[in-house]
Design a protein around this motif. Structure first.
Motif: not given
Length: 307
Positions: A12-16, A265-266, A269-270, A272, A274, A307
Motif C-alpha cells: 500500500l504505497d500511497r498510505i503513510r 486500507l485497500t 489505496q485504490g 490513487g 497519498d 502498509a
C-alpha cells in the motif's frame, strides 16, 4: 488466517502510517493519568512509526523550534494537529473558535504538518452522560455547521496553508452514516475534507469501505481504529456515553475488532492519492506500560496488510 491479516498483501504505497498521543491514553494537555510527552515520543518511535499527530494542544511542547528538535531527534514527522469546534452554534462562536484554531494551525504548519483534524463538539458529557444539547441539529444549525466549516476550511488554507479534515465522532452531531453523508453533501469539497475514523464510524453503525467507495473524492485523512462488537452491543443497549464506553474497552487492539482494516486500507489505496493513516486506539485512562506493546503489535499487523 487471522481475521483482517492477509497472508500475502499487496504493498500500500500511497498510505503513510503513523500514530497519535491518543494511542498512549492521552486525551488532555495535562493529566496525571497520562504518560509524559517524552515517553510518548520515545515509544512511538521505538514501535516503528514515522508520523505522529500533535494530540491535545499543550501536551507536546508548543514552541515550534523545541518541538521540531524533539520530533526530529526521534526520526519522527508531524502529519496534523487537532481541534474541537462548535460551529453549528453559528457566527457568535466564530471569534473564539478562530482564536483556538489559528493557534493550533500555526504550530502544526511550523513543524511541517499538512492537515488540521476538526472534531465537532460533544452533545453529551462523556463522563456523566448529561445532555449538553439535543443530539439532533435543527435545519438552521445544519446550515451554520456547513457554512462555518467551509469558512474555517478557507481561512485555514489561506492563512496557514493547511487543509482541514472533519472527523465524524461518537456522541457528536456528525456520527452516523446519515449525518456524515448529509454533512458531506452540504459542504464544498474544495475546502472541506473528510477524516474517516474507522472505529468511530463502526461505533455509530457505518461501513467504512462503502463510505470510501461512495465518497472517496472527499477522503483527505484516515484514522485507524477498531471496535469490539460484543462490548459495543452493550454500549448501544445501555445508552453508555463514549467516555465510559472507552473505559469498558470498546475500542480494541487490531485485528480483534471491526471493521477489518485490510479492506479499508485497500479501498483507500485504490483512490490513487497519498493518504495519512494514523492509528488512534482510544484507551483513556490506561496503565503507563500498556500502550507500547499494543503499538508494536499494531504496527506489525499493519505491515502484514501491506502498509
Amino acid at each position: 488466517m487471522t481475521r483482517g491479516s492477509p497472508s500475502s498483501a499487496p504493498a500500500l504505497d500511497r498510505i503513510r502510517v503513523g500514530s497519535a498521543p491518543d494511542s498512549w491514553g492521552v486525551w488532555f494537555p495535562d493529566d496525571p493519568a497520562q504518560v509524559p510527552w517524552q515517553r510518548f515520543l520515545d515509544e512511538v518511535s521505538r514501535a516503528g512509526y514515522s508520523w505522529i499527530e500533535l494530540g491535545p494542544y499543550g501536551y507536546l511542547p508548543t514552541d515550534p523550534a523545541r518541538l521540531t528538535d524533539e520530533v526530529t531527534a526521534r526520526g519522527l514527522r508531524v502529519s496534523a494537529g487537532t481541534v474541537f469546534t462548535s460551529l453549528h452554534r453559528g457566527p457568535a462562536v466564530w471569534d473564539e473558535t478562530w482564536e483556538h484554531v489559528s493557534r493550533v494551525a500555526e504550530l502544526t504548519r511550523a513543524v511541517g504538518g499538512e492537515h488540521l483534524v476538526v472534531i465537532p463538539s460533544f452533545w453529551r458529557d462523556d463522563r456523566t452522560a448529561a445532555l449538553i444539547e439535543p443530539p439532533e441539529l435543527t435545519a438552521e444549525q445544519w446550515r451554520h455547521l456547513a457554512s462555518g466549516t467551509e469558512r474555517l476550511g478557507r481561512e485555514v488554507r489561506e492563512r496557514h496553508g493547511l487543509r482541514i479534515a472533519v472527523h465524524p465522532h461518537a456522541d457528536t452531531h456528525i456520527d452516523t452514516e446519515e449525518h456524515v453523508t448529509r454533512f458531506l453533501d452540504a459542504t464544498d469539497p474544495d475546502v472541506v475534507d473528510l477524516c474517516l475514523d474507522t472505529g468511530h464510524y463502526a461505533y455509530c453503525g457505518g461501513d467504512s469501505v462503502r463510505l470510501i467507495e461512495t465518497y472517496g473524492e472527499r477522503l483527505g485523512y484516515l484514522h485507524l481504529k477498531q471496535v469490539d462488537p460484543e462490548i459495543l452491543d452493550g454500549v448501544v443497549r445501555d445508552g453508555t456515553p463514549f467516555g465510559p464506553a472507552v473505559r469498558q474497552g470498546v475500542m480494541c487492539e487490531p485485528p480483534h475488532g471491526v471493521p477489518e482494516l485490510g479492506p479499508v486500507l485497500t479501498a483507500a489505496q485504490g483512490l490513487g492519492i497519498d493518504l495519512f493513516a494514523i492509528v488512534e486506539q482510544d484507551m483513556y485512562p490506561c496503565p503507563p506500560d500498556q500502550p507500547f506493546p499494543i503499538a508494536e503489535r499494531t504496527r506489525r499487523f499493519l505491515r502484514s496488510c501491506g502498509a
